[in-house]
Design a protein around this motif. Structure first.
Motif, mmCIF file in Angstrom:
data_model
loop_
_atom_site.group_PDB
_atom_site.id
_atom_site.type_symbol
_atom_site.label_atom_id
_atom_site.label_comp_id
_atom_site.label_asym_id
_atom_site.label_seq_id
_atom_site.Cartn_x
_atom_site.Cartn_y
_atom_site.Cartn_z
ATOM 1 N N ILE A 163 0.698 -1.177 -0.001
ATOM 2 C CA ILE A 163 0.028 0.153 0.075
ATOM 3 C C ILE A 163 0.977 1.311 -0.207
ATOM 4 O O ILE A 163 0.552 2.225 -0.845
ATOM 5 C CB ILE A 163 -0.952 -0.016 1.287
ATOM 6 C CG1 ILE A 163 -2.005 -1.018 0.833
ATOM 7 C CG2 ILE A 163 -1.694 1.341 1.460
ATOM 8 C CD1 ILE A 163 -2.989 -1.398 2.188
ATOM 9 N N SER A 164 1.874 1.164 0.873
ATOM 10 C CA SER A 164 2.749 2.462 0.870
ATOM 11 C C SER A 164 3.586 2.728 -0.347
ATOM 12 O O SER A 164 3.741 3.879 -0.734
ATOM 13 C CB SER A 164 3.919 2.110 1.911
ATOM 14 O OG SER A 164 4.494 1.186 1.729
ATOM 15 N N ARG A 189 -3.933 3.972 3.938
ATOM 16 C CA ARG A 189 -2.757 4.109 3.079
ATOM 17 C C ARG A 189 -1.904 4.948 4.256
ATOM 18 O O ARG A 189 -0.887 5.135 4.294
ATOM 19 C CB ARG A 189 -3.056 5.277 2.032
ATOM 20 C CG ARG A 189 -2.140 5.741 1.286
ATOM 21 C CD ARG A 189 -2.237 6.283 0.005
ATOM 22 N NE ARG A 189 -2.727 5.234 -0.937
ATOM 23 C CZ ARG A 189 -1.850 4.427 -1.639
ATOM 24 N NH1 ARG A 189 -0.502 4.256 -1.185
ATOM 25 N NH2 ARG A 189 -2.578 3.380 -2.280
#
Length: 296
Positions: free
Chosen positions: A196-197, A215
């Protein structure tokens, strides 16, 4: 041989018979049809597609097809569903420059390729193939198609963590990714948070969506571990509470404004009515004064 004669083929004669049996689904004139349903029929080859120059959608999954071919004249094809066949190579799509959706799940494909001439392709499904058996470079073909936004690579043979840096991070529009069922998921520590990052526009990963708070927490974790994530969670909670407070205040102000406007309108109407009555009274008084009085 007699056995080969029993194998169904997509011939003009077969198509005419199929269309006559399904008059509500097809036009009898081949050229007028934009959608074909040829799934689960036992076909071994894609053929006779040149009869459909305006074909937009082709369902031909669940057959015994080994090769993507015969689509050279279908330049307007937008959706191609060839999952559950026996295809081992991605090819034959050189003329499909309007293709948007491609499903090749549950075949025997080992390498992503043949997408360079599909500039509009957005959705690519490759679930349950053999991609990754030769390493992460099996996926380099994804970079030929920067328009891709949704990819299903679940349950393949992707093991190397290099796929994240060398492939996935280089896909600018990747919003939806299914990678579950591959060994790489267990090899990337804190897999979900890391992906996600690092995939900046991702909105859905594997089994659930990626929300704004997901996020923020993931980016904080990668930046400073659990302590940073706890701080971010606290900060997000405070921001949410502050936003809710402002919303309540704005709602209260709206109610008060509406009440004031209603009161002002009522007062204005009352004043208007009183003014009308006063004018009527003055006119009546004036009329009485101007009427000559009779003398006895």
């Amino acid at each position: 041989t007699e056995q080969e004669e029993d194998i169904p083929r997509i011939t003009p004669a077969y198509l005419k018979k199929w269309f006559r049996a399904n008059p509500k689904m097809y036009y009898s004139t081949f050229e007028l049809n934009e959608t074909l349903y040829l799934h689960y029929k036992g076909f071994r080859k894609v053929e006779s597609m040149e009869l459909f120059p305006d074909l937009r959608v082709l369902y031909i999954e669940g057959n015994c097809i080994k090769k993507i071919e015969g689509l050279e004249e279908n330049k307007g094809l937008r959706c191609l569903y060839m999952h559950e066949n026996m295809i081992d190579k991605m090819e034959g799509m050189e003329k499909l420059d309007d293709l948007r959706n491609l499903n090749l799940s549950e075949n025997a494909i080992t390498k992503v390729e043949g997408l360079a001439n599909c500039p509009k392709l957005e959705n690519l499904q490759l679930k349950r193939n053999r991609i990754g058996v030769n390493g992460w470079k099996d996926l380099e073909g994804l970079l030929e198609c920067p328009s891709l936004s949704c990819i299903d690579l679940s349950y393949n043979h992707i093991e190397e963590v290099e796929v994240l840096e060398n492939i996935l991070e280089k896909m600018p529009k990747l919003k939806v990714l299914y990678l579950n069922g591959n060994g790489v998921c267990k090899k990337i520590k804190n897999y979900r948070k890391v992906l996600i990052s690092r995939l900046k526009v991702l909105t859905y990963l594997d089994d659930r969506p990626v929300f704004e708070d997901d996020r923020r927490y993931a980016e904080a974790f990668v930046r400073g571990g659990m302590e940073a994530e706890r701080e971010e969670r606290k900060k997000y909670k405070e921001e949410k509470m502050e936003a809710e407070r402002k919303n309540r205040e704005a709602f209260q102000e709206m109610i008060e404004k509406a009440r004031k406007e209603a009161a002002d309108e009522k007062a204005e109407k009352k004043e208007s009515h009183e003014s009308i009555r006063e004018k009527r009274y003055q006119r009546a008084k004036l009329r009485d004064q101007t009427i000559p009085q009779s003398h006895g």
